[in-house]
Enzyme design. Sequence first.
Site, PDB file in Angstrom:
ATOM      1  N   ARG A 147       0.859  -1.192   0.000  1.00  0.00           N
ATOM      2  CA  ARG A 147       0.000   0.000   0.000  1.00  0.00           C
ATOM      3  C   ARG A 147       0.885   1.228   0.000  1.00  0.00           C
ATOM      4  O   ARG A 147       1.818   1.309   0.802  1.00  0.00           O
ATOM      5  CB  ARG A 147      -0.877  -0.020   1.261  1.00  0.00           C
ATOM      6  CG  ARG A 147      -1.921   1.077   1.299  1.00  0.00           C
ATOM      7  CD  ARG A 147      -2.598   1.148   2.656  1.00  0.00           C
ATOM      8  NE  ARG A 147      -1.808   1.911   3.607  1.00  0.00           N
ATOM      9  CZ  ARG A 147      -2.226   2.250   4.834  1.00  0.00           C
ATOM     10  NH1 ARG A 147      -3.415   1.851   5.256  1.00  0.00           N
ATOM     11  NH2 ARG A 147      -1.462   2.955   5.634  1.00  0.00           N
ATOM     12  N   TYR A 159      -2.532  11.216   8.265  1.00  0.00           N
ATOM     13  CA  TYR A 159      -2.603   9.783   8.516  1.00  0.00           C
ATOM     14  C   TYR A 159      -1.957   8.983   7.376  1.00  0.00           C
ATOM     15  O   TYR A 159      -2.227   9.229   6.208  1.00  0.00           O
ATOM     16  CB  TYR A 159      -4.082   9.365   8.650  1.00  0.00           C
ATOM     17  CG  TYR A 159      -4.316   7.946   8.216  1.00  0.00           C
ATOM     18  CD1 TYR A 159      -4.064   6.913   9.096  1.00  0.00           C
ATOM     19  CD2 TYR A 159      -4.713   7.649   6.923  1.00  0.00           C
ATOM     20  CE1 TYR A 159      -4.220   5.600   8.692  1.00  0.00           C
ATOM     21  CE2 TYR A 159      -4.866   6.350   6.513  1.00  0.00           C
ATOM     22  CZ  TYR A 159      -4.610   5.332   7.406  1.00  0.00           C
ATOM     23  OH  TYR A 159      -4.755   4.040   6.994  1.00  0.00           O
ATOM     24  N   ASP A 212      -5.125   3.677   0.101  1.00  0.00           N
ATOM     25  CA  ASP A 212      -6.202   3.910   1.082  1.00  0.00           C
ATOM     26  C   ASP A 212      -6.607   5.384   1.042  1.00  0.00           C
ATOM     27  O   ASP A 212      -5.803   6.267   1.363  1.00  0.00           O
ATOM     28  CB  ASP A 212      -5.676   3.530   2.476  1.00  0.00           C
ATOM     29  CG  ASP A 212      -6.751   3.556   3.552  1.00  0.00           C
ATOM     30  OD1 ASP A 212      -7.903   3.933   3.234  1.00  0.00           O
ATOM     31  OD2 ASP A 212      -6.439   3.194   4.697  1.00  0.00           O
ATOM     32  N   HIS A 214      -9.127   6.536   2.840  1.00  0.00           N
ATOM     33  CA  HIS A 214      -9.587   6.793   4.209  1.00  0.00           C
ATOM     34  C   HIS A 214     -10.860   7.640   4.272  1.00  0.00           C
ATOM     35  O   HIS A 214     -10.951   8.593   5.053  1.00  0.00           O
ATOM     36  CB  HIS A 214      -8.466   7.416   5.051  1.00  0.00           C
ATOM     37  CG  HIS A 214      -8.418   6.831   6.424  1.00  0.00           C
ATOM     38  ND1 HIS A 214      -9.150   7.325   7.458  1.00  0.00           N
ATOM     39  CD2 HIS A 214      -7.769   5.748   6.907  1.00  0.00           C
ATOM     40  CE1 HIS A 214      -8.937   6.594   8.538  1.00  0.00           C
ATOM     41  NE2 HIS A 214      -8.107   5.615   8.226  1.00  0.00           N
ATOM     42  N   GLU A 238      -9.051   1.761  -1.518  1.00  0.00           N
ATOM     43  CA  GLU A 238      -9.697   1.443  -0.237  1.00  0.00           C
ATOM     44  C   GLU A 238     -10.455   2.633   0.324  1.00  0.00           C
ATOM     45  O   GLU A 238      -9.969   3.759   0.271  1.00  0.00           O
ATOM     46  CB  GLU A 238      -8.596   1.011   0.736  1.00  0.00           C
ATOM     47  CG  GLU A 238      -9.060   0.785   2.158  1.00  0.00           C
ATOM     48  CD  GLU A 238      -7.896   0.398   3.059  1.00  0.00           C
ATOM     49  OE1 GLU A 238      -6.894  -0.145   2.548  1.00  0.00           O
ATOM     50  OE2 GLU A 238      -7.986   0.650   4.270  1.00  0.00           O
ATOM     51  N   GLU A 264     -13.446  -1.532   7.006  1.00  0.00           N
ATOM     52  CA  GLU A 264     -12.712  -1.608   8.278  1.00  0.00           C
ATOM     53  C   GLU A 264     -13.507  -1.016   9.440  1.00  0.00           C
ATOM     54  O   GLU A 264     -13.242  -1.367  10.580  1.00  0.00           O
ATOM     55  CB  GLU A 264     -11.321  -0.954   8.155  1.00  0.00           C
ATOM     56  CG  GLU A 264     -11.341   0.520   7.850  1.00  0.00           C
ATOM     57  CD  GLU A 264      -9.930   1.105   7.742  1.00  0.00           C
ATOM     58  OE1 GLU A 264      -9.133   0.581   6.961  1.00  0.00           O
ATOM     59  OE2 GLU A 264      -9.646   2.078   8.455  1.00  0.00           O
ATOM     60  N   ARG A 285     -13.461  -5.565   4.043  1.00  0.00           N
ATOM     61  CA  ARG A 285     -12.329  -5.362   4.961  1.00  0.00           C
ATOM     62  C   ARG A 285     -12.688  -5.522   6.433  1.00  0.00           C
ATOM     63  O   ARG A 285     -12.026  -4.983   7.309  1.00  0.00           O
ATOM     64  CB  ARG A 285     -11.733  -3.973   4.700  1.00  0.00           C
ATOM     65  CG  ARG A 285     -11.236  -3.847   3.305  1.00  0.00           C
ATOM     66  CD  ARG A 285      -9.865  -3.306   3.107  1.00  0.00           C
ATOM     67  NE  ARG A 285      -9.347  -2.430   4.110  1.00  0.00           N
ATOM     68  CZ  ARG A 285      -8.397  -2.790   4.986  1.00  0.00           C
ATOM     69  NH1 ARG A 285      -7.909  -4.008   4.985  1.00  0.00           N
ATOM     70  NH2 ARG A 285      -7.945  -1.912   5.856  1.00  0.00           N
ATOM     71  N   GLU A 341      -4.229  -7.539   5.545  1.00  0.00           N
ATOM     72  CA  GLU A 341      -3.383  -6.399   5.907  1.00  0.00           C
ATOM     73  C   GLU A 341      -2.501  -6.799   7.094  1.00  0.00           C
ATOM     74  O   GLU A 341      -2.954  -7.462   8.025  1.00  0.00           O
ATOM     75  CB  GLU A 341      -4.241  -5.188   6.310  1.00  0.00           C
ATOM     76  CG  GLU A 341      -3.410  -3.962   6.652  1.00  0.00           C
ATOM     77  CD  GLU A 341      -4.268  -2.752   7.052  1.00  0.00           C
ATOM     78  OE1 GLU A 341      -5.441  -2.938   7.412  1.00  0.00           O
ATOM     79  OE2 GLU A 341      -3.747  -1.625   6.995  1.00  0.00           O
ATOM     80  N   TRP A 404     -12.644  11.566   7.983  1.00  0.00           N
ATOM     81  CA  TRP A 404     -11.272  11.029   7.864  1.00  0.00           C
ATOM     82  C   TRP A 404     -11.323   9.526   7.952  1.00  0.00           C
ATOM     83  O   TRP A 404     -12.323   8.977   8.404  1.00  0.00           O
ATOM     84  CB  TRP A 404     -10.334  11.611   8.901  1.00  0.00           C
ATOM     85  CG  TRP A 404     -10.134  10.720  10.077  1.00  0.00           C
ATOM     86  CD1 TRP A 404     -11.001  10.529  11.099  1.00  0.00           C
ATOM     87  CD2 TRP A 404      -9.014   9.860  10.327  1.00  0.00           C
ATOM     88  NE1 TRP A 404     -10.501   9.636  11.978  1.00  0.00           N
ATOM     89  CE2 TRP A 404      -9.274   9.194  11.530  1.00  0.00           C
ATOM     90  CE3 TRP A 404      -7.823   9.602   9.641  1.00  0.00           C
ATOM     91  CZ2 TRP A 404      -8.395   8.262  12.076  1.00  0.00           C
ATOM     92  CZ3 TRP A 404      -6.950   8.674  10.180  1.00  0.00           C
ATOM     93  CH2 TRP A 404      -7.238   8.021  11.395  1.00  0.00           C
TER      94      TRP A 404
HETATM   95  C1  CS2 Z   1      -6.214   2.121   8.353  1.00  0.00           C
HETATM   96  C2  CS2 Z   1      -6.141   2.059   9.849  1.00  0.00           C
HETATM   97  O1  CS2 Z   1      -5.248  -0.010   8.311  1.00  0.00           O
HETATM   98  C3  CS2 Z   1      -5.875   0.814   7.671  1.00  0.00           C
HETATM   99  O2  CS2 Z   1      -6.213   0.688   6.524  1.00  0.00           O
HETATM  100  O3  CS2 Z   1      -7.247   2.746   7.746  1.00  0.00           O
HETATM  101  O4  CS2 Z   1      -4.865   2.464  10.189  1.00  0.00           O
HETATM  102  C4  CS2 Z   1      -7.149   2.867  10.647  1.00  0.00           C
HETATM  103  O5  CS2 Z   1      -7.000   4.217  10.431  1.00  0.00           O
HETATM  104  C5  CS2 Z   1      -6.987   2.578  12.095  1.00  0.00           C
HETATM  105  O6  CS2 Z   1      -7.089   1.216  12.317  1.00  0.00           O
HETATM  106  C6  CS2 Z   1      -8.019   3.317  12.929  1.00  0.00           C
HETATM  107  O7  CS2 Z   1      -8.036   2.818  14.206  1.00  0.00           O
HETATM  108 MG    MG Z   2      -7.787   1.815   5.854  1.00  0.00          MG
END
Ligand code: CS2
Ligand code: MG
Length: 404
Positions: A147, A159, A212, A214, A238, A264, A285, A341, A404
């Site tokens: 990624r 992030y 990602d 996000h 993602e 996620e 996910r 992941e 976010w």
């Molecule tokens: C992220 C995570 O792993 C991922 O793809 O989006 O780092 C996510 O932000 C965190 O797990 C939030 O707790």
């Molecule tokens: Mg993610």
Amino acid sequence: MKIKEIKVIVCSPGRNFTTVKIITDEGVYGIGDGTVNGRELSVASYLEDHVAPALIGMDPLRTEDIWQYLYKGAYWRRGPITMAAISAIDMALWDIKAKVAGLPLYQLLGGRSRDKVMVYRHASGLEISEVVERVLAIKETGVEAIRAQVAIPGLPPIYGTGDSTDTAALKGRGAIVPHEEVWATHKYLPLVPKLFEKVRDAVGWDVHLLHDVHHRLTPIEAARLGKDLEPYRLFWLEDAIPAELQEGFRIIRQHTTQPLAVGEVFNSIYDTHTLITEQLIDYARVTSTHAGGVTGIKKIFDLAAIYHVKSACHGPQDVSPIAMGCNIHLDVAIPNFGIQEFASYTEQMFDVFKCAWSYDRGYLQPGEVPGHGVDFDESLAAKYPYKQAYLPIARLEDGAMTSW
Ligand code: CS2
Ligand code: MG
């Protein structure tokens, strides 16, 4: 066999984890992960105050009935806190069941469907050149899926780009408050295709590339990005849009052949069933910590299998090594595995969570010990007390809140 005691432990060996230990009257015990990043104490309180007392005396082998007891039995269903609590209990119960059977967990889930579990790892940086270097370095270690994330020039690192910001609480307004990030879609959208042009050039076509978003775009913006990324053939895009608007994925799907991944933050099959049954996504996910444990995500992946949707369990560090273990057992067993992941963990974390699962050159193995194969060192954990931490929030350049 009866459930005798349920312990809930919140510890912080580098980051916070909420762990459950279920002890039976026959001495067999199981452990489970209920960590919700930034909300660890809320899950602990739900477990201690409402879940644990009701389960004492029950037969721990009735995994499905206890899952339904906690899910259907609660008038206030679903939600991340409730479902993380159910997840933790469910993982611990499957651990006990597999230990009693004397088998690694995956054997109770249908046995092996594959020899090894492919992972993707993370490459990020402040500049495109830095990301390219990291991708190449990760490829050198045998990893086949990577990624890639890059910071937006002119904006502070966000992030997944510079230093990790996902536990970055700041002192402010007289208390500990979340770190604030800045977001600008018009600066991000043209940048990502440039990143993948460079990364693809450097790494060739044998490596899977992922990105990602996000949850930061609108459906039509995500559609644009998907089209622009098509020449680089990403493994997936993602979390292109905020995940709760399932209908939004119809718009993205109409415009691009870019494979899509989401889930996620999902905690039940109802968060994702439209996406699956309308074939609006390619990868689900969900992870064992947040979507109902082994029982919960097995239901989701079984539905997904019918609709050509593959698994891709969320696996950052805040999904604890226990949940990672459960994920890996599911990954080897289910027919529709896609990818796992894997952010790995620090030595400190591996000291507290003793894992039978193992990682080598881009692939994971569940291990062969009875149960899910992860044990928890309670006395060591006691040396790492809970530390207040938050996930960041995001604002636009004019100060308005954004996803976010
Ligand atoms: C992220 C995570 O792993 C991922 O793809 O989006 O780092 C996510 O932000 C965190 O797990 C939030 O707790
Ligand atoms: Mg993610």
